[in-house]
Design an enzyme around this catalytic site. Structure first.
Site, PDB file in Angstrom:
ATOM      1  N   ASP A  67     -19.474  -3.442   5.771  1.00 37.28           N
ATOM      2  CA  ASP A  67     -18.074  -3.295   5.370  1.00 37.28           C
ATOM      3  C   ASP A  67     -17.739  -4.069   4.095  1.00 37.28           C
ATOM      4  O   ASP A  67     -18.537  -4.869   3.603  1.00 37.28           O
ATOM      5  CB  ASP A  67     -17.145  -3.731   6.513  1.00 37.28           C
ATOM      6  CG  ASP A  67     -17.626  -4.999   7.214  1.00 37.28           C
ATOM      7  OD1 ASP A  67     -18.437  -5.727   6.626  1.00 37.28           O
ATOM      8  OD2 ASP A  67     -17.189  -5.249   8.345  1.00 37.28           O
ATOM      9  N   ASN A 136     -11.416  -9.922  18.817  1.00 33.85           N
ATOM     10  CA  ASN A 136     -10.810  -8.792  19.523  1.00 33.85           C
ATOM     11  C   ASN A 136     -11.833  -7.704  19.860  1.00 33.85           C
ATOM     12  O   ASN A 136     -11.462  -6.591  20.201  1.00 33.85           O
ATOM     13  CB  ASN A 136      -9.664  -8.198  18.680  1.00 33.85           C
ATOM     14  CG  ASN A 136     -10.152  -7.673  17.335  1.00 33.85           C
ATOM     15  OD1 ASN A 136     -11.347  -7.707  17.040  1.00 33.85           O
ATOM     16  ND2 ASN A 136      -9.235  -7.181  16.523  1.00 33.85           N
ATOM     17  N   HIS A 138     -14.033  -6.357  17.745  1.00 38.08           N
ATOM     18  CA  HIS A 138     -14.398  -5.408  16.684  1.00 38.08           C
ATOM     19  C   HIS A 138     -15.852  -5.594  16.255  1.00 38.08           C
ATOM     20  O   HIS A 138     -16.415  -6.679  16.365  1.00 38.08           O
ATOM     21  CB  HIS A 138     -13.430  -5.461  15.491  1.00 38.08           C
ATOM     22  CG  HIS A 138     -13.537  -6.663  14.614  1.00 38.08           C
ATOM     23  ND1 HIS A 138     -12.449  -7.275  14.038  1.00 38.08           N
ATOM     24  CD2 HIS A 138     -14.604  -7.372  14.155  1.00 38.08           C
ATOM     25  CE1 HIS A 138     -12.834  -8.277  13.288  1.00 38.08           C
ATOM     26  NE2 HIS A 138     -14.133  -8.363  13.342  1.00 38.08           N
ATOM     27  N   GLU A 143     -11.694  -1.709  14.397  1.00 41.68           N
ATOM     28  CA  GLU A 143     -10.715  -2.459  15.176  1.00 41.68           C
ATOM     29  C   GLU A 143     -10.384  -1.715  16.470  1.00 41.68           C
ATOM     30  O   GLU A 143     -10.627  -0.505  16.579  1.00 41.68           O
ATOM     31  CB  GLU A 143      -9.432  -2.629  14.346  1.00 41.68           C
ATOM     32  CG  GLU A 143      -9.615  -3.414  13.053  1.00 41.68           C
ATOM     33  CD  GLU A 143      -9.650  -4.929  13.255  1.00 41.68           C
ATOM     34  OE1 GLU A 143     -10.131  -5.393  14.306  1.00 41.68           O
ATOM     35  OE2 GLU A 143      -9.187  -5.645  12.352  1.00 41.68           O
TER      36      GLU A 143
END
Ligand code: F6R
Length: 241
Positions: A67, A136, A138, A143
């Site tokens: 990313d 979280n 990811h 996400e």
């Protein structure tokens, strides 16, 4: 699935580096999927060490990163392309043209995502994909969402992720709000996946990912469906498993 529970960050990093090193030795022209962030820094240091003593040769290795922040490029200190150059690429004998990071400066999201998917396809698939995990759940910047995104796509970063990453920036408002990320399908098509996790803050996410239901609300939970996953964590990160 193989799980290595290591004492601390340093031991986790050594274990992860050894797994990556074994891949490079077994297949010198392998394709490595790489990650940024705090988790892999120690592993990259170990790989650089192994390269410096002559144990590893990256001349034929090709890499594809997960990313990049939208709006940041090589000239930006916080960009992921800069991170990779500083922590790994400039310290080993990898050919620059064999390394790939999404181009955060390309404002044409559709064009950039299509280009990156072609790059991944053109490499013939990823042999070993290194992943960190967000608080979280990811992976990459995939996400929590209503469905699993397949290919490279633009993503709005959640406030949770922006806050977690603010430590690398001078202030929260400097953290970009969007990124380009490899999709879940590209990650899942890697032959082997190596997920590393360190510290208490990751414990719940690791538990949800590997012991909870498979749901796009916990993107890493999809890894339960992959046939060859290696989880390397330190005691704190694996404390709830
Ligand atoms: C980075 C990436 C992210 C990180 C994750 C954990 O390329 O894809 O998914 O792996 O946010 O970040 P750290 O390692 O900083 O805790």
């Amino acid at each position: 699935m193989r799980i290595y529970k290591e004492k601390d960050y340093e031991a986790m990093s050594r274990r992860a580096a050894n797994i990556i090193a074994a891949q490079v030795m077994l297949k010198p022209d392998c394709v490595l999927g790489l990650a940024t962030g705090s988790s892999p820094i120690g592993a990259y240091e170990c790989l650089v060490g192994q390269y410096r003593v002559g144990d590893l040769d990256f001349a034929a290795v090709r890499t594809v990163n997960l990313d990049e922040y939208k709006g940041l490029g090589a000239g930006d200190e916080q960009s992921y392309v800069n991170f990779m150059n500083e922590n790994l690429f400039s310290k080993i004998n990898i050919a620059k043209e064999n390394t790939n990071v999404p181009n955060g400066l390309n404002e044409d999201a559709d064009g950039e995502c299509a280009r990156y998917d072609e790059v991944i396809a053109g490499m013939g698939g990823i042999d070993l994909q290194l992943l960190g995990i967000g608080n979280n759940g990811h992976i990459g910047f995939n996400e929590p969402a209503e469905s699993f995104a397949k290919g490279t796509h633009e993503v709005r970063l959640t406030e949770n992720t922006r806050e977690a990453n603010a430590r690398f920036f001078s202030s929260l408002d400097k953290v970009p709000t969007a990124a380009y990320t490899m999709g879940i399908q590209s990650i899942m098509q890697a032959k082997t996946i190596l997920l590393i996790a360190s510290g208490k803050a990751k414990a719940q996410a690791v538990r949800d990912a590997f012991c909870g239901p498979i749901t796009p609300q916990v993107p890493a939970s999809v890894l339960q469906l992959h046939p060859d996953v290696i989880l390397v964590g330190d005691e704190e990160a694996l404390s709830l498993m």
